[in-house]
Motif scaffolding. Structure first.
Motif, PDB file in Angstrom:
ATOM      1  N   ALA A   1      -2.864 -15.116  -0.394  1.00  0.00           N
ATOM      2  CA  ALA A   1      -2.840 -13.914   0.183  1.00  0.00           C
ATOM      3  C   ALA A   1      -3.845 -13.668   1.197  1.00  0.00           C
ATOM      4  CB  ALA A   1      -3.098 -12.814  -1.089  1.00  0.00           C
ATOM      5  N   CYS A   2      -5.258 -14.027   1.248  1.00  0.00           N
ATOM      6  CA  CYS A   2      -6.125 -14.095   2.112  1.00  0.00           C
ATOM      7  C   CYS A   2      -5.772 -14.535   3.400  1.00  0.00           C
ATOM      8  CB  CYS A   2      -7.387 -14.614   1.771  1.00  0.00           C
ATOM      9  SG  CYS A   2      -8.253 -13.714   0.212  1.00  0.00           S
ATOM     10  N   LEU A   3      -4.964 -15.532   3.319  1.00  0.00           N
ATOM     11  CA  LEU A   3      -4.393 -16.241   4.588  1.00  0.00           C
ATOM     12  C   LEU A   3      -3.330 -15.458   5.231  1.00  0.00           C
ATOM     13  CD1 LEU A   3      -4.355 -19.962   3.617  1.00  0.00           C
ATOM     14  CD2 LEU A   3      -6.028 -19.026   5.010  1.00  0.00           C
ATOM     15  N   ARG A   4      -2.558 -15.005   4.299  1.00  0.00           N
ATOM     16  CA  ARG A   4      -1.296 -14.298   4.925  1.00  0.00           C
ATOM     17  C   ARG A   4      -1.298 -12.889   5.156  1.00  0.00           C
ATOM     18  NH1 ARG A   4       4.140 -16.770   3.524  1.00  0.00           N
ATOM     19  NH2 ARG A   4       3.934 -18.861   2.556  1.00  0.00           N
ATOM     20  N   ASN A   5      -2.169 -12.298   4.492  1.00  0.00           N
ATOM     21  CA  ASN A   5      -2.252 -10.739   4.540  1.00  0.00           C
ATOM     22  C   ASN A   5      -3.537 -10.322   5.227  1.00  0.00           C
ATOM     23  OD1 ASN A   5       0.100 -10.708   3.291  1.00  0.00           O
ATOM     24  ND2 ASN A   5      -0.623  -9.640   1.447  1.00  0.00           N
ATOM     25  N   THR A   6      -3.598  -9.166   5.900  1.00  0.00           N
ATOM     26  CA  THR A   6      -4.494  -8.539   6.462  1.00  0.00           C
ATOM     27  C   THR A   6      -5.019  -7.700   5.348  1.00  0.00           C
ATOM     28  OG1 THR A   6      -3.270  -6.828   7.497  1.00  0.00           O
ATOM     29  CG2 THR A   6      -3.668  -8.614   8.984  1.00  0.00           C
ATOM     30  N   PHE A   7      -4.392  -7.214   4.380  1.00  0.00           N
ATOM     31  CA  PHE A   7      -4.969  -6.477   3.439  1.00  0.00           C
ATOM     32  C   PHE A   7      -3.972  -6.407   2.035  1.00  0.00           C
ATOM     33  CE2 PHE A   7      -4.840  -2.318   1.180  1.00  0.00           C
ATOM     34  CZ  PHE A   7      -6.222  -2.230   0.677  1.00  0.00           C
ATOM     35  N   THR A   8      -4.742  -6.627   0.964  1.00  0.00           N
ATOM     36  CA  THR A   8      -4.151  -6.753  -0.065  1.00  0.00           C
ATOM     37  C   THR A   8      -4.906  -5.744  -1.125  1.00  0.00           C
ATOM     38  OG1 THR A   8      -3.402  -8.870  -0.076  1.00  0.00           O
ATOM     39  CG2 THR A   8      -3.137  -8.151  -2.262  1.00  0.00           C
ATOM     40  N   TRP A   9      -4.000  -4.705  -2.008  1.00  0.00           N
ATOM     41  CA  TRP A   9      -4.760  -3.924  -2.863  1.00  0.00           C
ATOM     42  C   TRP A   9      -4.601  -4.502  -4.310  1.00  0.00           C
ATOM     43  CZ3 TRP A   9      -4.346   2.082  -3.018  1.00  0.00           C
ATOM     44  CH2 TRP A   9      -4.965   2.607  -3.917  1.00  0.00           C
ATOM     45  N   LEU A  10      -5.401  -5.080  -4.874  1.00  0.00           N
ATOM     46  CA  LEU A  10      -5.587  -5.676  -6.048  1.00  0.00           C
ATOM     47  C   LEU A  10      -6.001  -4.646  -7.148  1.00  0.00           C
ATOM     48  CD1 LEU A  10      -6.915  -9.017  -7.452  1.00  0.00           C
ATOM     49  CD2 LEU A  10      -6.858  -6.956  -8.947  1.00  0.00           C
ATOM     50  N   VAL A  11      -4.667  -4.104  -7.880  1.00  0.00           N
ATOM     51  CA  VAL A  11      -5.119  -3.009  -8.874  1.00  0.00           C
ATOM     52  C   VAL A  11      -5.199  -3.635 -10.114  1.00  0.00           C
ATOM     53  CG1 VAL A  11      -3.818  -1.125  -7.467  1.00  0.00           C
ATOM     54  CG2 VAL A  11      -2.494  -2.669  -9.104  1.00  0.00           C
TER      55      VAL A  11
ATOM     56  N   SER B   1     -13.445 -10.444  -0.885  1.00  0.00           N
ATOM     57  CA  SER B   1     -12.763 -10.955   0.247  1.00  0.00           C
ATOM     58  C   SER B   1     -12.771  -9.742   1.114  1.00  0.00           C
ATOM     59  CB  SER B   1     -11.689 -11.555   0.080  1.00  0.00           C
ATOM     60  OG  SER B   1     -10.833 -11.817   1.264  1.00  0.00           O
ATOM     61  N   PRO B   2     -13.164  -9.791   2.501  1.00  0.00           N
ATOM     62  CA  PRO B   2     -12.757  -8.239   3.244  1.00  0.00           C
ATOM     63  C   PRO B   2     -11.306  -8.084   3.256  1.00  0.00           C
ATOM     64  CG  PRO B   2     -13.192 -10.515   4.720  1.00  0.00           C
ATOM     65  CD  PRO B   2     -13.612 -10.904   3.252  1.00  0.00           C
ATOM     66  N   LYS B   3     -10.200  -9.079   2.866  1.00  0.00           N
ATOM     67  CA  LYS B   3      -9.064  -8.760   3.125  1.00  0.00           C
ATOM     68  C   LYS B   3      -8.281  -8.512   1.684  1.00  0.00           C
ATOM     69  CE  LYS B   3      -7.928 -12.174   6.797  1.00  0.00           C
ATOM     70  NZ  LYS B   3      -7.079 -12.948   7.237  1.00  0.00           N
ATOM     71  N   VAL B   4      -9.098  -8.210   0.529  1.00  0.00           N
ATOM     72  CA  VAL B   4      -8.613  -7.737  -0.716  1.00  0.00           C
ATOM     73  C   VAL B   4      -9.588  -6.856  -1.346  1.00  0.00           C
ATOM     74  CG1 VAL B   4      -8.187  -8.769  -2.962  1.00  0.00           C
ATOM     75  CG2 VAL B   4      -7.466 -10.166  -1.264  1.00  0.00           C
ATOM     76  N   LEU B   5      -8.993  -5.812  -1.617  1.00  0.00           N
ATOM     77  CA  LEU B   5      -9.623  -4.764  -2.096  1.00  0.00           C
ATOM     78  C   LEU B   5      -9.338  -4.609  -3.890  1.00  0.00           C
ATOM     79  CD1 LEU B   5     -11.204  -2.058  -2.083  1.00  0.00           C
ATOM     80  CD2 LEU B   5      -9.009  -0.723  -1.820  1.00  0.00           C
ATOM     81  N   ILE B   6     -10.343  -4.900  -4.349  1.00  0.00           N
ATOM     82  CA  ILE B   6     -10.104  -4.898  -5.829  1.00  0.00           C
ATOM     83  C   ILE B   6     -10.427  -3.814  -6.429  1.00  0.00           C
ATOM     84  CG2 ILE B   6     -10.732  -5.943  -8.125  1.00  0.00           C
ATOM     85  CD1 ILE B   6     -11.264  -8.474  -6.529  1.00  0.00           C
ATOM     86  N   THR B   7      -9.898  -3.053  -7.359  1.00  0.00           N
ATOM     87  CA  THR B   7     -10.047  -1.471  -7.768  1.00  0.00           C
ATOM     88  C   THR B   7     -10.004  -1.456  -9.294  1.00  0.00           C
ATOM     89  OG1 THR B   7      -7.937  -0.630  -7.660  1.00  0.00           O
ATOM     90  CG2 THR B   7      -9.668  -0.263  -5.547  1.00  0.00           C
ATOM     91  N   PRO B   8     -10.952  -0.310  -9.873  1.00  0.00           N
ATOM     92  CA  PRO B   8     -10.773  -0.231 -11.361  1.00  0.00           C
ATOM     93  C   PRO B   8      -9.619   0.656 -11.602  1.00  0.00           C
ATOM     94  CG  PRO B   8     -12.367   1.071 -10.311  1.00  0.00           C
ATOM     95  CD  PRO B   8     -11.957   0.177  -9.371  1.00  0.00           C
ATOM     96  N   GLY B   9      -9.122   0.347 -12.916  1.00  0.00           N
ATOM     97  CA  GLY B   9      -8.024   1.307 -13.300  1.00  0.00           C
ATOM     98  C   GLY B   9      -7.967   1.394 -14.768  1.00  0.00           C
ATOM     99  N   LEU B  10      -6.965   2.107 -15.432  1.00  0.00           N
ATOM    100  CA  LEU B  10      -6.715   2.066 -16.620  1.00  0.00           C
ATOM    101  C   LEU B  10      -4.910   2.385 -16.659  1.00  0.00           C
ATOM    102  CD1 LEU B  10      -8.934   3.605 -19.409  1.00  0.00           C
ATOM    103  CD2 LEU B  10      -6.476   3.119 -19.743  1.00  0.00           C
ATOM    104  N   HIS B  11      -4.436   1.422 -17.018  1.00  0.00           N
ATOM    105  CA  HIS B  11      -3.007   1.571 -16.994  1.00  0.00           C
ATOM    106  C   HIS B  11      -2.497   2.432 -18.181  1.00  0.00           C
ATOM    107  CE1 HIS B  11       1.273   0.473 -16.593  1.00  0.00           C
ATOM    108  NE2 HIS B  11       0.965  -0.319 -15.480  1.00  0.00           N
ATOM    109  N   PRO B  12      -1.582   3.098 -17.943  1.00  0.00           N
ATOM    110  CA  PRO B  12      -1.063   4.222 -18.916  1.00  0.00           C
ATOM    111  C   PRO B  12      -0.428   3.460 -20.118  1.00  0.00           C
ATOM    112  CG  PRO B  12       0.229   4.535 -17.005  1.00  0.00           C
ATOM    113  CD  PRO B  12      -0.907   3.731 -16.533  1.00  0.00           C
ATOM    114  N   GLU B  13       0.048   2.297 -19.969  1.00  0.00           N
ATOM    115  CA  GLU B  13       0.868   1.478 -20.753  1.00  0.00           C
ATOM    116  C   GLU B  13      -0.235   0.957 -21.810  1.00  0.00           C
ATOM    117  OE1 GLU B  13       3.281  -1.379 -19.186  1.00  0.00           O
ATOM    118  OE2 GLU B  13       4.559  -0.050 -18.102  1.00  0.00           O
ATOM    119  N   VAL B  14      -1.463   0.760 -21.583  1.00  0.00           N
ATOM    120  CA  VAL B  14      -2.480   0.237 -22.600  1.00  0.00           C
ATOM    121  C   VAL B  14      -3.575   1.494 -22.813  1.00  0.00           C
ATOM    122  CG1 VAL B  14      -2.070  -2.035 -21.698  1.00  0.00           C
ATOM    123  CG2 VAL B  14      -3.908  -0.835 -20.711  1.00  0.00           C
ATOM    124  N   ALA B  15      -3.077   2.687 -22.515  1.00  0.00           N
ATOM    125  CA  ALA B  15      -4.058   3.873 -22.910  1.00  0.00           C
ATOM    126  C   ALA B  15      -4.619   3.645 -24.290  1.00  0.00           C
ATOM    127  CB  ALA B  15      -3.269   5.092 -22.889  1.00  0.00           C
TER     128      ALA B  15
END
Length: 245
Positions: free
Chosen positions: A20-30, A47-61
């Protein structure tokens, strides 16, 4: 680009991450939980090309509600949050009220921090999601991932300025294609939702934006290059709103 991907959950996550870092200019990893965010950030690295963000998926609430305070703390150090939201399907009805309270806390926190970009799950709960957003003006920017609501709900989301992330798996059903055809073309960005989203039994990969553009060109009845330009322009505008580039 890919604005919604569970890249850490592919069986060969490190390999997909490198590709993904090679192929994409941006990937949002949720991520699906605050602790998963910490682990993924540690294992995959920055990586400057991958944004990793915190979450809390409703299916595992129910399983992860104890991590809500950690998520609210993590939100202070990021510009975007995901995956969060509400799932109203019968499978997750037992936790519906809990999901709503978690999402409300996230939106309130987003507002208190001056606004965040949220990647939002809204399956069979679009009205509830939009009501929570409406009650907290200044929460930031909503990106409704794989939107499956009604035409009326879509008009409301459009009026509220919501964005929509769509991937090729959305076009495998007639209803998905019909919804995609009605999306506001100036607020649509590509996603994969891999590895959960599948086509012909195979997980969609993070570099699927070209396929998404072809699908959109078909339902929008426009040339492929026009659909590609719309997605590219929209993606850059959303990245500017997110303040991550």
């Amino acid at each position: 680009m890919d604005f919604h991907c569970h890249l850490d959950l592919y069986p060969n996550a490190r390999e997909v991450y490198r590709e993904a870092c090679l192929r994409n200019t941006f990937t949002w990893l949720v991520t699906t939980s605050p602790k998963a965010f910490e682990a993924t950030s540690r294992v995959l690295g920055a990586s400057p090309k991958v944004l990793i963000t915190p979450g809390l998926h409703p299916e595992v609430a129910q399983q992860k509600v104890g991590e809500l305070d950690l998520l609210l703390e993590q939100m202070a150090g990021v510009k975007a949050v995901g995956e969060v939201g509400i799932d109203g399907s019968s499978r997750h009805r037992a936790s519906f009220e809990l999901q709503c309270s978690i999402f409300r806390a996230v939106v309130e926190r987003s507002k208190s921090l001056g606004g965040r970009t949220l990647s939002i799950h809204s399956r069979q709960a679009v009205n509830e999601v939009l009501n929570e957003l409406h009650c907290q003006p200044g929460y930031g920017t909503a990106v409704l991932h794989w939107f499956t609501g009604t035409a009326t709900e879509l008009r409301t989301a459009d009026r509220m300025g919501c964005w929509f992330s769509v991937g090729p798996a959305m076009f495998t059903s007639g209803n998905g294609r019909a919804i995609a055809a009605r999306l506001p073309r100036n607020r649509v960005v590509p996603e994969s939702d891999g590895p959960f989203a599948k086509i012909d039994g195979k997980s969609v990969l993070p570099w699927s934006a070209e396929r998404t553009a072809k699908c959109l060109a078909d339902v929008w009845l426009v040339p492929l290059d026009e659909a590609q330009k719309l997605l590219a322009d929209n993606s850059l505008r959303l990245l500017n709103l997110m303040e991550v580039c």
